[in-house]
Scaffold this motif. Structure first.
Motif, PDB file in Angstrom:
ATOM      1  N   ALA A 100      48.830  24.412 105.689  1.00 48.08           N
ATOM      2  CA  ALA A 100      49.092  25.835 105.593  1.00 48.08           C
ATOM      3  C   ALA A 100      48.772  26.372 104.208  1.00 48.08           C
ATOM      4  CB  ALA A 100      50.559  26.104 105.928  1.00 48.08           C
ATOM      5  N   THR A 101      48.856  25.515 103.173  1.00 50.82           N
ATOM      6  CA  THR A 101      48.574  25.956 101.824  1.00 50.82           C
ATOM      7  C   THR A 101      47.524  25.056 101.198  1.00 50.82           C
ATOM      8  OG1 THR A 101      50.346  24.579 100.904  1.00 50.82           O
ATOM      9  CG2 THR A 101      50.903  26.843 101.518  1.00 50.82           C
ATOM     10  N   SER A 102      46.678  25.630 100.353  1.00 49.07           N
ATOM     11  CA  SER A 102      45.656  24.870  99.659  1.00 49.07           C
ATOM     12  C   SER A 102      45.627  25.308  98.214  1.00 49.07           C
ATOM     13  CB  SER A 102      44.282  25.088 100.307  1.00 49.07           C
ATOM     14  OG  SER A 102      43.293  24.330  99.647  1.00 49.07           O
ATOM     15  N   THR A 103      45.663  24.347  97.290  1.00 49.03           N
ATOM     16  CA  THR A 103      45.710  24.642  95.864  1.00 49.03           C
ATOM     17  C   THR A 103      44.652  23.832  95.139  1.00 49.03           C
ATOM     18  OG1 THR A 103      48.107  24.976  96.025  1.00 49.03           O
ATOM     19  CG2 THR A 103      47.172  24.700  93.823  1.00 49.03           C
ATOM     20  N   THR A 104      43.918  24.474  94.262  1.00 47.48           N
ATOM     21  CA  THR A 104      42.935  23.783  93.438  1.00 47.48           C
ATOM     22  C   THR A 104      43.579  23.395  92.111  1.00 47.48           C
ATOM     23  OG1 THR A 104      41.079  24.986  94.416  1.00 47.48           O
ATOM     24  CG2 THR A 104      40.699  23.952  92.279  1.00 47.48           C
ATOM     25  N   LEU A 105      43.540  22.105  91.786  1.00 46.72           N
ATOM     26  CA  LEU A 105      44.090  21.605  90.530  1.00 46.72           C
ATOM     27  C   LEU A 105      42.948  21.301  89.571  1.00 46.72           C
ATOM     28  CD1 LEU A 105      46.816  19.098  91.807  1.00 46.72           C
ATOM     29  CD2 LEU A 105      47.018  21.553  91.402  1.00 46.72           C
ATOM     30  N   THR A 106      43.007  21.874  88.387  1.00 49.29           N
ATOM     31  CA  THR A 106      41.985  21.584  87.379  1.00 49.29           C
ATOM     32  C   THR A 106      42.208  20.186  86.822  1.00 49.29           C
ATOM     33  OG1 THR A 106      41.801  23.912  86.788  1.00 49.29           O
ATOM     34  CG2 THR A 106      40.985  22.312  85.187  1.00 49.29           C
ATOM     35  N   VAL A 107      41.148  19.423  86.749  1.00 48.64           N
ATOM     36  CA  VAL A 107      41.213  18.038  86.280  1.00 48.64           C
ATOM     37  C   VAL A 107      40.766  17.950  84.822  1.00 48.64           C
ATOM     38  CG1 VAL A 107      40.168  15.753  86.531  1.00 48.64           C
ATOM     39  CG2 VAL A 107      40.894  17.027  88.553  1.00 48.64           C
ATOM     40  N   VAL A 108      41.536  17.230  84.019  1.00 51.08           N
ATOM     41  CA  VAL A 108      41.148  16.900  82.651  1.00 51.08           C
ATOM     42  C   VAL A 108      40.660  15.456  82.648  1.00 51.08           C
ATOM     43  CG1 VAL A 108      41.986  16.564  80.289  1.00 51.08           C
ATOM     44  CG2 VAL A 108      42.755  18.538  81.616  1.00 51.08           C
ATOM     45  N   ARG A 109      39.519  15.215  82.047  1.00 50.69           N
ATOM     46  CA  ARG A 109      38.914  13.878  82.130  1.00 50.69           C
ATOM     47  C   ARG A 109      39.120  13.021  80.898  1.00 50.69           C
ATOM     48  NH1 ARG A 109      37.403  10.864  84.439  1.00 50.69           N
ATOM     49  NH2 ARG A 109      35.175  10.613  84.750  1.00 50.69           N
ATOM     50  N   GLN A 110      39.618  13.588  79.806  1.00 47.30           N
ATOM     51  CA  GLN A 110      39.748  12.832  78.558  1.00 47.30           C
ATOM     52  C   GLN A 110      41.141  13.002  77.980  1.00 47.30           C
ATOM     53  OE1 GLN A 110      36.970  11.033  76.902  1.00 47.30           O
ATOM     54  NE2 GLN A 110      38.750  10.152  75.874  1.00 47.30           N
ATOM     55  N   ALA A 111      41.833  11.891  77.780  1.00 43.70           N
ATOM     56  CA  ALA A 111      43.133  11.922  77.115  1.00 43.70           C
ATOM     57  C   ALA A 111      42.916  11.956  75.610  1.00 43.70           C
ATOM     58  CB  ALA A 111      43.958  10.696  77.499  1.00 43.70           C
ATOM     59  N   PRO A 112      43.854  12.540  74.873  1.00 44.29           N
ATOM     60  CA  PRO A 112      43.719  12.558  73.410  1.00 44.29           C
ATOM     61  C   PRO A 112      43.652  11.143  72.856  1.00 44.29           C
ATOM     62  CG  PRO A 112      45.459  14.041  74.140  1.00 44.29           C
ATOM     63  CD  PRO A 112      45.061  13.236  75.327  1.00 44.29           C
ATOM     64  N   VAL A 113      42.867  10.980  71.813  1.00 46.62           N
ATOM     65  CA  VAL A 113      42.740   9.676  71.157  1.00 46.62           C
ATOM     66  C   VAL A 113      43.808   9.572  70.075  1.00 46.62           C
ATOM     67  CG1 VAL A 113      41.238   8.150  69.844  1.00 46.62           C
ATOM     68  CG2 VAL A 113      40.278   9.630  71.620  1.00 46.62           C
ATOM     69  N   LYS A 114      44.750   8.665  70.262  1.00 43.11           N
ATOM     70  CA  LYS A 114      45.827   8.504  69.291  1.00 43.11           C
ATOM     71  C   LYS A 114      45.465   7.419  68.284  1.00 43.11           C
ATOM     72  CE  LYS A 114      49.577  10.009  72.313  1.00 43.11           C
ATOM     73  NZ  LYS A 114      50.890   9.664  72.905  1.00 43.11           N
ATOM     74  N   PRO A 115      45.607   7.704  66.980  1.00 37.91           N
ATOM     75  CA  PRO A 115      45.252   6.693  65.973  1.00 37.91           C
ATOM     76  C   PRO A 115      46.263   5.552  65.916  1.00 37.91           C
ATOM     77  CG  PRO A 115      46.167   8.646  64.932  1.00 37.91           C
ATOM     78  CD  PRO A 115      46.021   8.978  66.387  1.00 37.91           C
ATOM     79  N   SER A 116      45.786   4.399  65.510  1.00 35.91           N
ATOM     80  CA  SER A 116      46.639   3.247  65.227  1.00 35.91           C
ATOM     81  C   SER A 116      46.747   3.119  63.706  1.00 35.91           C
ATOM     82  CB  SER A 116      46.037   1.970  65.818  1.00 35.91           C
ATOM     83  OG  SER A 116      45.917   2.081  67.218  1.00 35.91           O
ATOM     84  N   CYS A 117      47.878   2.659  63.231  1.00 37.03           N
ATOM     85  CA  CYS A 117      48.095   2.565  61.790  1.00 37.03           C
ATOM     86  C   CYS A 117      48.517   1.154  61.390  1.00 37.03           C
ATOM     87  CB  CYS A 117      49.159   3.568  61.342  1.00 37.03           C
ATOM     88  SG  CYS A 117      48.717   5.303  61.669  1.00 37.03           S
ATOM     89  N   VAL A 118      47.975   0.668  60.268  1.00 36.74           N
ATOM     90  CA  VAL A 118      48.317  -0.662  59.759  1.00 36.74           C
ATOM     91  C   VAL A 118      48.558  -0.567  58.267  1.00 36.74           C
ATOM     92  CG1 VAL A 118      47.021  -1.913  61.535  1.00 36.74           C
ATOM     93  CG2 VAL A 118      45.880  -1.248  59.409  1.00 36.74           C
ATOM     94  N   ARG A 119      49.406  -1.444  57.759  1.00 35.67           N
ATOM     95  CA  ARG A 119      49.660  -1.520  56.320  1.00 35.67           C
ATOM     96  C   ARG A 119      48.952  -2.752  55.769  1.00 35.67           C
ATOM     97  NH1 ARG A 119      53.412   0.614  52.941  1.00 35.67           N
ATOM     98  NH2 ARG A 119      54.526   1.549  54.725  1.00 35.67           N
ATOM     99  N   GLY A 120      48.292  -2.582  54.655  1.00 30.33           N
ATOM    100  CA  GLY A 120      47.625  -3.715  54.040  1.00 30.33           C
ATOM    101  C   GLY A 120      46.123  -3.645  54.230  1.00 30.33           C
TER     102      GLY A 120
END
Length: 370
Positions: A106-126
């Motif tokens: 009875a209902t139809s909805t179009t969902l916008t798709v995002v294809r790329q997740a944010p790139v989160k940095p990794s951190c190291v000491r030394g």
């Protein structure tokens, strides 16, 4: 209009009677004939995939949706002023109405798709990381933050949580107060990331959540469509073909439905750099099909592909030589005559609760990768 070789099944007669109830007599007969021909033609097609005539007819009827939806849709057509200009116009309207109603609710909805997740940095000491695949984001107080240049690991099919709940509120899907989890029937899934304060979820996790307690059917490949109860969700990423990304990311759901028990994390997706198999089928263009092979126990190799206009299926496997079987029980980790046993399962236009009905054996008993 009914083909002479068919005898109208009792279930179809009951459906037609309900679907055409309340329409003007002349229009009622026209719609009855059109619906009957549509179902019988579709049933003929489904029998080619291995269903019995009874199963094929039942599935064709299910694809049309509840008869009340058909009645409502056709009633709107018939009361439009000056609509029926000629018999040809009426036939066109009927066909368009049928195909719009088939497989949708009875209902139809179009969902916008995002294809790329944010790139989160990794951190190291030394020690400062280095390499061609690394980008330094910041350096402060002996702490170095960096990202990998390979963004493929962050690609996927992601849906906005607020869009999902808005489309599926009638199905009981709710968003948590902080907006970071979706819940249904006592089960919840967490967001993959947030952007501008809005949570996004892996489409596969949404599928997993829905299929645990709801009747779900999939259709379409380039822009997949999910029918959940009387709601239909169209996943739209513009002109991009997201079929492989969507269906392969959700293949644990399909495997679990096929096997009848949960299969999580013990499967491998066929790499597009692996051997490609081009298989002739009798399926319609745009159907999604899953190729399954076994490495023993619940360890499976899976790849989903689409059927082209010539009825050919392109899928990938780790094996160059395959032999097709007719049930999941016939898969095994050992080769026979140098060939791996493989199962083909149509996963679109088949109820997830009856995915075994999508299993088929193509006319070619074996396949050699090209």
């Amino acid at each position: 209009m009914t083909t002479a070789t068919h005898t109208t099944p009792r279930a179809l007669t009951a459906y037609l009677r309900r679907a055409t109830w309340g329409l003007p007599e002349a229009r009622r007969q026209e719609l009855w004939d059109e619906l009957e021909e549509h179902v019988l033609t579709r049933a003929d097609h489904l029998t080619l995939t291995g269903l019995t005539p009874t199963q094929a007819t039942a599935q064709a009827i299910r694809e049309l949706g509840p008869p009340a939806h058909v009645t409502l849709g056709m009633a709107k057509v018939y009361i439009m002023p000056n609509f029926i200009l000629a018999a040809g116009t009426l036939a066109l309207a009927l066909s368009a109405g049928l195909y719009a109603l088939a497989g949708s609710g009875a209902t139809s909805t179009t969902l916008t798709v995002v294809r790329q997740a944010p790139v989160k940095p990794s951190c190291v000491r030394g020690t400062k990381p280095s390499g061609d695949n690394i980008t330094i984001v910041s350096e402060k107080g002996g702490v170095t933050c960096y990202t990998f240049n390979d963004h493929e690991v962050n690609k996927g099919v992601f849906l906005k949580g607020t869009d999902v709940t808005r489309a599926l509120e009638t199905q009981g899907v709710t968003l948590s107060r902080n907006g970071r989890s979706l819940a249904l029937g006592g089960t919840s899934v967490n967001a993959r990331f947030t952007r501008d304060g809005v949570a996004f979820f892996d489409a596969s996790s949404v599928v997993d959540l829905l299929t645990r307690t709801r009747s779900v059917r999939f259709s379409g490949y380039t822009s997949p469509r999910m029918q959940v109860g009387d709601a239909t969700l169209l996943l739209n990423a513009g002109p991009e073909d997201i079929g492989a990304a969507f269906y392969n990311s959700s293949n644990s759901v399909f495997l679990s439905a096929l096997i009848g028990q949960p299969v999580w994390g013990s499967y491998f997706v066929g790499t597009k750099t692996g051997p490609e198999h081009l298989i002739s089928t009798r399926l319609q263009k745009g159907e999604a099909v899953m190729l399954v092979t076994s490495r023993g126990g619940t360890n499976f190799m899976v790849d989903a592909g689409k059927v082209d206009a010539q009825g050919r299926l392109s899928v990938h496997s780790q094996d160059r030589q395959l032999r097709f079987v007719s049930s999941i029980d016939q898969l095994g980790p050992y080769l026979s005559g140098g060939r791996r046993s493989a199962l083909l399962v149509r996963i679109t236009n088949v109820p997830l609760s009856d995915l075994k009905s999508g299993v088929f054996v193509p006319a070619q008993a074996t396949s050699d990768a090209r």
